[in-house]
Design an enzyme around this catalytic site. Structure first.
Site, PDB file in Angstrom:
ATOM      1  N   GLU A  16     109.489  11.121 -20.467  1.00  0.00           N
ATOM      2  CA  GLU A  16     110.658  10.686 -22.195  1.00  0.00           C
ATOM      3  C   GLU A  16     110.425  10.271 -22.666  1.00  0.00           C
ATOM      4  OE1 GLU A  16     109.591  14.308 -21.193  1.00  0.00           O
ATOM      5  OE2 GLU A  16     110.347  14.385 -19.145  1.00  0.00           O
ATOM      6  N   LEU A  58     101.493  17.206 -22.664  1.00  0.00           N
ATOM      7  CA  LEU A  58     101.287  16.144 -24.207  1.00  0.00           C
ATOM      8  C   LEU A  58     101.081  14.519 -23.766  1.00  0.00           C
ATOM      9  CD1 LEU A  58     103.092  14.924 -26.608  1.00  0.00           C
ATOM     10  CD2 LEU A  58     105.575  14.091 -25.478  1.00  0.00           C
TER      11      LEU A  58
END
Length: 376
Positions: A358, A123
């Site tokens: 996260e 990501l």
């Protein structure tokens, strides 16, 4: 909701704890120094069915959300790098199961559910972290497939993963693709200059016209961030929250043991009020974080609409509690806490990671007030 565990959950926790005590905790410090979780350790985790434990296709059935949380806490208490393996593999395997087409599920479903195909999330980029919409990797249609070009960074277990879930821009819209590790045009570069979770085999990916077949597009063009990656990150926050509780618990146990043995001014430092205050804060924060995780897990299990918000809150609180506990644990250990002879220095480094991954603490502080929480 029930605040007590079922007999099955208590028994599972004991199994997880025994596994970590025998196979993970005694070696975590060496793995950290070696910058690598060895293959044989990963094989043990896989053989026990701990990879993709909440996956619907898991042999023996998926673990319920609370039991999965207990697994993550125990693994995190022993070694945050191994916990990160569970986190990233499960993020991707669950996203594939939720959003993948029939061809993808036939190709990768059974392997990811068994942990035989190791997954990683690609990501972040050198210039795109918290703002995932700013990714620069570009995907261009090419006949019956797509070609991806760009770089990804901070890919956990990227050095050994078999399959990557990659967020790219396709037609200027965020889109998710599966990229096998042996795809032509993909190169991975080991990253070792990291402070926390040093054994998690971080890698940078270089994609140079890397071609993937058409059915490796996950979801639809434009759904990559809001849906596919969103599903992955929601699970990741839950896993990191529980792993943070594990770190805090490990800090508490190490501090109590040290404070009872270490003597200063003619008595154990556990009898000094300022040390007692730090231990009290650790106890309260750890238990509060665990209760937030229990609540989030219960809501996830019953598929309550407020589960995602409670998961974010649990991750926010637990990661901050882990950092505070680790900082106090090092302080209680004094100069010894700055040496590799004691685990608390590793706990502090690993705890700091949980405040960044996260969803960083700062991002959480701007998003949580806008979320829809469950009624109490």
């Amino acid at each position: 909701m029930r605040l007590d565990l079922s007999l099955e959950q208590k028994e599972a926790r004991q199994r997880f704890r025994a596994f970590v005590r025998e196979h993970i905790a005694p070696y975590a410090g060496q793995w950290d120094r070696d910058h690598r979780v060895p293959v044989e350790a990963i094989e043990r985790v896989r053989a026990c069915g701990y990879l993709a434990a909440p996956h619907p296709q898991r042999q023996g059935g998926p673990l319920d959300q609370i039991t999965y949380g207990l697994l993550t806490e125990e693994i995190g208490r022993g070694c945050s790098s191994v916990r990160s393996l569970l986190t990233v593999h499960d993020m991707v395997s669950l996203a594939i199961w939720r959003w993948g087409n029939a061809e993808v599920k036939a190709e990768f479903g059974a392997g990811t559910a068994a942990g035989a195909i190791l997954c990683a999330l690609a990501l972040s980029e050198p210039q795109a972290g918290s703002d995932a919409s700013a990714v620069a990797v570009e995907a261009v249609a090419d006949g019956e497939g797509y070609r991806l070009t760009g770089r990804k960074k901070w890919v956990t277990f990227g050095q050994i993963a078999d399959l990557f879930l990659v967020l790219a821009k396709c037609e200027q819209q965020p889109t998710a693709f599966l990229v096998p590790a042996d795809a032509a045009g993909l190169t991975r570069i080991a990253m070792k200059s990291v402070v926390g979770t040093r054994a998690s085999l971080l890698a940078e990916l270089v994609l140079e016209g890397c071609r993937v077949p058409k059915h490796h597009l996950i979801g639809r063009i434009g759904f990559g961030l809001s849906h596919v990656i969103g599903t992955a990150l929601d699970h990741g926050r839950y896993s990191v929250a529980w792993g943070s509780v594990g770190i805090a618990q490990a800090c508490l146990e190490a501090s109590v043991e040290y404070a009872e043995e270490r003597r200063q001014f003619g008595r154990p430092i556990a009898e000094h009020q300022l040390v007692q205050r730090k231990l009290t804060e650790m106890i309260a924060s750890t238990r509060a974080a665990r209760l937030l995780c229990y609540h989030a897990g219960y809501l996830r299990e019953v598929q309550d609409p407020g589960a995602a918000a409670e998961t974010s809150l649990a991750k926010y609180f637990a990661s901050r509690a882990a950092v505070r506990a680790a900082n106090d644990a090092v302080q209680i250990h004094g100069a010894n806490g700055l040496t590799e002879e004691y685990n608390v220095e590793r706990y502090l480094r690993d705890a700091k990671v949980t405040e960044i991954i996260e969803g960083s603490t700062e991002i959480q502080q701007t998003t949580i007030p806008r979320l829809r929480f469950a009624e109490l």
